[in-house]
Structures are given as structure tokens and as C-alpha cells.
Design an enzyme around this catalytic site. Structure first.
Site, PDB file in Angstrom:
ATOM      1  CG  ASP A  25      33.456  30.372  63.040  1.00  0.00           C
ATOM      2  OD1 ASP A  25      33.593  28.748  62.406  1.00  0.00           O
ATOM      3  OD2 ASP A  25      33.731  31.466  62.957  1.00  0.00           O
ATOM      4  CD  GLU A  73      37.584  33.438  64.160  1.00  0.00           C
ATOM      5  OE1 GLU A  73      36.643  33.565  64.048  1.00  0.00           O
ATOM      6  OE2 GLU A  73      38.743  34.347  63.752  1.00  0.00           O
ATOM      7  CE  LYS A 130      34.747  31.116  59.392  1.00  0.00           C
ATOM      8  NZ  LYS A 130      35.568  31.524  60.777  1.00  0.00           N
ATOM      9  CE  LYS A 133      37.377  37.654  62.879  1.00  0.00           C
ATOM     10  NZ  LYS A 133      37.779  37.019  63.483  1.00  0.00           N
ATOM     11  CB  VAL A 158      28.029  32.121  66.518  1.00  0.00           C
ATOM     12  CG1 VAL A 158      26.357  32.472  67.149  1.00  0.00           C
ATOM     13  CG2 VAL A 158      29.328  31.337  66.833  1.00  0.00           C
ATOM     14  CB  THR A 159      28.882  36.726  65.814  1.00  0.00           C
ATOM     15  OG1 THR A 159      29.876  37.374  64.772  1.00  0.00           O
ATOM     16  CG2 THR A 159      29.078  36.308  66.502  1.00  0.00           C
ATOM     17  CB  CYS A 163      32.543  34.123  61.429  1.00  0.00           C
ATOM     18  SG  CYS A 163      34.367  34.736  62.070  1.00  0.00           S
ATOM     19  CD  GLN A 203      20.977  48.126  47.751  1.00  0.00           C
ATOM     20  OE1 GLN A 203      21.672  48.030  47.000  1.00  0.00           O
ATOM     21  NE2 GLN A 203      22.189  47.379  48.688  1.00  0.00           N
TER      22      GLN A 203
HETATM   23  C1  C5J Z   1      33.106  35.066  64.493  1.00  0.00           C
HETATM   24  C2  C5J Z   1      34.255  36.519  65.325  1.00  0.00           C
HETATM   25  N1  C5J Z   1      33.277  33.511  64.151  1.00  0.00           N
HETATM   26  N2  C5J Z   1      32.735  37.663  66.238  1.00  0.00           N
HETATM   27  N3  C5J Z   1      34.617  35.159  65.168  1.00  0.00           N
HETATM   28  O1  C5J Z   1      32.085  35.025  64.320  1.00  0.00           O
HETATM   29  O2  C5J Z   1      34.965  37.075  65.787  1.00  0.00           O
END
Ligand code: C5J
Length: 227
Positions: A25, A73, A130, A133, A158-159, A163, A203
Site C-alpha cells: 500500500d 488498498e 485488495k 487490510k 504501510v502502515t 495492512c 514468542q
Molecule cells: C493500511 C490503513 N494500508 N491504515 N491501511 O494500513 O487503513
């Protein structure tokens, strides 16, 4: 054959030829003013700082002729792939599908939905739109990776805690070995980035591994000097 990449929580087994880079993204909607991220009240300037490192990471994969996947996205123009709950959530002045400074927010084909210029996909690279997320939900990514024989994934984008982490968790559940490049991912919230990485590597690597780009580059150079 694999070679070790220094990483947390222990060296990542890098599998040349079976590893794809997934850049999540890196689209104008999240990184530039006037996009979706900005409409939610975020400081988008934080995200553009990772563009140079992400460009170097993409270049490394291109030079080795390893697969590169870019995600966006993105929703269909009629928003039929966007749940009403996603549209109505929050109190932002603009909702998904409404017209902002770079066109309709998070809608396929709009200027704001394009990947930022320095990281633009090139011919032969996979671009996945997509609606969620995560990168697996309602996309063809699984069959694309299967057809390329991919078993290992390197993540950027990101972020970190939305996502990227969602996609990494989806991939981990499907059996992929996943490495996150720490300085090629960013969040609007520095503490969320830090904690997302901690959650991933905790873990014994419950979701996967994390390392800076320089460690990956050095390990590739050393292992494949003559490849
Ligand atoms: C992504 C969002 N790409 N933060 N989307 O992380 O809404």
C-alpha cells in the site's frame, strides 16, 4: 538452499528463488496530503520517509530477478466490495468513495490510488488491488504466489500495524516464512510501529522475523556474491 539473514528473534532462513518481496500500500492515498490517510487526521509526512529505503529494497529484488508484489488498498468504483461498516466508520469529513484532492478516496484507478512515483511497479511485477487490510482476503495472491513457487515473503510498506501486520499474519497462517524490513515500514503512530514489530517477533517469532534493510542487503551480497 537457504542462507541466514541476521534478524530478530533469530536468523531468517532466506530462500533465493522461493522468496517474493511484498510492498504493501505505498499509494498516494496513504502517503500524500489530500488522500485517505490525511482525511483521517494523520500526519502523512511520517510515511514518506521510508520511500528511499523501500526503493533500495525493491531494487535489490529487481537486480536478483526475484518476484516483486505491490498491493494497493482499493475498492471497485461502485464500492460493491466495500462493507458498509468500513464506509461509515469514524467521523472523518470525507468517507471512502468520496471525492478528495486526488480523486475518490481508496477507489481503483483514481490518482490517489496509484503507487507513489519513486516506487512505481515495472512490467512483469504483480499489482494486487485488495479490498481489505490483509492481502489474501478477496484477492488472487495465493494462486499467484503458488504459481511462482514462493514459500518465503519479505514485507515492506504501510502502515505497520494495520495492512502490513494483517497481511503478515494472514501469510503466516498460510505457512509462509515472513520477514519484515523494519526501516521499510512505517506507521502514523511511532509507538504502534514499535509494538507491532515486537508482537511479530515475540514468542520465538510467532508471526515472523524483523530486520533492517542493511542486514538483508549484506547477507544477500555475502551469500550470492557470484550469483
Ligand atoms: C493500511 C490503513 N494500508 N491504515 N491501511 O494500513 O487503513
Amino acid at each position: 538452499m537457504t542462507f541466514p539473514v541476521p534478524a530478530r528473534p533469530y536468523p531468517f532462513p532466506f530462500a533465493p528463488g522461493r522468496t517474493a518481496l511484498v510492498v504493501i500500500d505505498m499509494q498516494r492515498d496513504f502517503i500524500e496530503k489530500g488522500g485517505f490517510g490525511d482525511s483521517l487526521g494523520n500526519d502523512v509526512t511520517r510515511l514518506e520517509a521510508i520511500i528511499p529505503t523501500t526503493a533500495k529494497l525493491i531494487d535489490l529484488f529487481r537486480r536478483k530477478k526475484w518476484p516483486v508484489v505491490h498491493t494497493r488498498e482499493a475498492h471497485l468504483p461502485d464500492l460493491s466490495d466495500c462493507p458498509p461498516s468500513k464506509i461509515s466508520r469514524g467521523d472523518a469529513p470525507l468517507k471512502i468513495g468520496e471525492k478528495g484532492a486526488m480523486g475518490r478516496l481508496l477507489v481503483r484507478g483514481e490518482p490517489g490510488n496509484q503507487i507513489v512515483d519513486p516506487l512505481k511497479p515495472i512490467a512483469g511485477e504483480t499489482v494486487i488491488d485488495k479490498p481489505g487490510k490483509g492481502m489474501f482476503w478477496n484477492t488472487d495472491i495465493q494462486s499467484i504466489l503458488d504459481n511462482k513457487g514462493v514459500t518465503h515473503l519479505v514485507f515492506a510498506g504501510v502502515t505497520t500495524e494495520v495492512c502490513v501486520q494483517t497481511s503478515m499474519r494472514e501469510a503466516n497462517d498460510r505457512g509462509y516464512e515472513c520477514l519484515l524490513i523494519e526501516d521499510a515500514t512505517e506507521s502514523y503512530f511511532p509507538e504502534f510501529k514499535r509494538m507491532a514489530i515486537e508482537m511479530i517477533v515475540a514468542q520465538g517469532g510467532i508471526v515472523g522475523w524483523a530486520t533492517p534493510f542493511a542486514e538483508l542487503e549484506a547477507a544477500v551480497t555475502q551469500a550470492l556474491a557470484h550469483a
